[in-house]
Design a protein around this motif. Structure first.
Motif, PDB file in Angstrom:
ATOM      1  N   GLY A  34      52.894  32.166  45.521  1.00 14.09           N
ATOM      2  CA  GLY A  34      52.534  33.538  45.877  1.00 14.09           C
ATOM      3  C   GLY A  34      51.193  33.996  45.332  1.00 14.09           C
ATOM      4  N   ARG A  35      50.427  33.107  44.719  1.00 11.70           N
ATOM      5  CA  ARG A  35      49.135  33.493  44.137  1.00 11.70           C
ATOM      6  C   ARG A  35      47.981  33.351  45.117  1.00 11.70           C
ATOM      7  N   LEU A  36      48.228  32.703  46.258  1.00 11.35           N
ATOM      8  CA  LEU A  36      47.175  32.476  47.245  1.00 11.35           C
ATOM      9  C   LEU A  36      47.627  32.916  48.629  1.00 11.35           C
ATOM     10  N   SER A  37      46.723  33.561  49.352  1.00  8.59           N
ATOM     11  CA  SER A  37      46.987  33.890  50.751  1.00  8.59           C
ATOM     12  C   SER A  37      46.240  32.886  51.624  1.00  8.59           C
ATOM     13  N   GLU A  73      42.482  30.756  38.069  1.00  5.11           N
ATOM     14  CA  GLU A  73      43.873  30.854  38.510  1.00  5.11           C
ATOM     15  C   GLU A  73      44.013  30.412  39.968  1.00  5.11           C
ATOM     16  N   GLN A  74      43.087  30.839  40.823  1.00  2.00           N
ATOM     17  CA  GLN A  74      43.143  30.447  42.238  1.00  2.00           C
ATOM     18  C   GLN A  74      42.961  28.935  42.387  1.00  2.00           C
ATOM     19  N   THR A 127      42.540  33.628  51.405  1.00  2.00           N
ATOM     20  CA  THR A 127      41.937  33.200  50.140  1.00  2.00           C
ATOM     21  C   THR A 127      41.682  31.699  50.158  1.00  2.00           C
ATOM     22  N   ALA A 144      51.574  27.114  45.230  1.00  3.40           N
ATOM     23  CA  ALA A 144      50.785  28.345  45.332  1.00  3.40           C
ATOM     24  C   ALA A 144      51.523  29.503  44.679  1.00  3.40           C
ATOM     25  N   ALA A 159      46.150  27.177  41.322  1.00  5.27           N
ATOM     26  CA  ALA A 159      47.189  27.327  42.336  1.00  5.27           C
ATOM     27  C   ALA A 159      46.900  26.455  43.554  1.00  5.27           C
TER      28      ALA A 159
END
Length: 195
Positions: free
Chosen positions: A38-41, A57-58, A44, A36, A61
């Protein structure tokens, strides 16, 4: 599997299946994974697994967070590009119209529950609606019943003609989809599914 995905709900189902195949790791673990980056919470990831359309992008990731193989990743990204490139064809037969209306209704309910939970409010099973929302709900249900009644009133020849139109336009088989819709467990023919 990814080669058959051609719709947003299909992509969501594919991601859910991939999540289960990886042992259903918690959203916290997925968000903190190196994939991930740091691109996904957590929220999300939850939204994507509940039907929100991800960005490329999501999706990339999330697939990395799942530890998807190169083949699966390539297939899912190809499915994403296919969905984005091909707008949903117009509804050409009654079952498709009803299915889309029901899918839109379910998506709206899921999004509303997600918004409430995000604000820290636990949604009530049967929240009381204001006058306007009741009118919208009643209009949607009346339209659903009207379409369902219309589909039920079709004769064999009319059904065959619509099936021919559907097959020519999208390669779908109206008769099998109508039978599937009528034979869903827990539903009685002629009545709309419960929310």
């Amino acid at each position: 599997m990814p080669g058959r995905i051609r719709t947003w709900p299909g992509l969501t189902e594919g991601l859910k299946r991939l999540h289960e195949e990886t042992g259903s790791p918690s959203l916290r673990l997925l968000a903190a994974s190196p994939g991930a980056a740091g691109r996904l919470s957590k929220s999300t990831i939850s939204n994507i697994l509940n039907g929100k359309r991800p960005t490329l992008e999501q999706l990339t990731a999330l697939l990395a967070a799942f530890g998807a193989t190169r083949e699966t990743t390539d297939g899912m990204l190809a499915a994403y590009r296919r969905i984005v490139a091909e707008p949903e064809p117009p509804a050409v037969y009654p079952c498709d119209i009803v299915e889309r209306a029901e899918r839109d209704r379910e998506t709206h309910l899921v999004q509303e529950e997600t918004r409430l939970r995000y604000r820290g409010i636990e949604p009530e099973p049967e929240a009381e609606l204001d006058w306007y929302d009741e009118q919208l709900r009643d209009a949607r249900e009346a339209e659903w019943r009207r379409l369902e009644g219309w589909v039920g009133s079709l004769g064999v020849e009319e059904l065959a003609a619509l099936n021919d139109q559907a097959a020519a336009a999208s390669g779908r088989d109206l008769r099998s989809e109508l039978n599937d819709a009528r034979g869903r467990p827990g539903e009685t023919p002629g009545t709309p599914p419960t929310a």
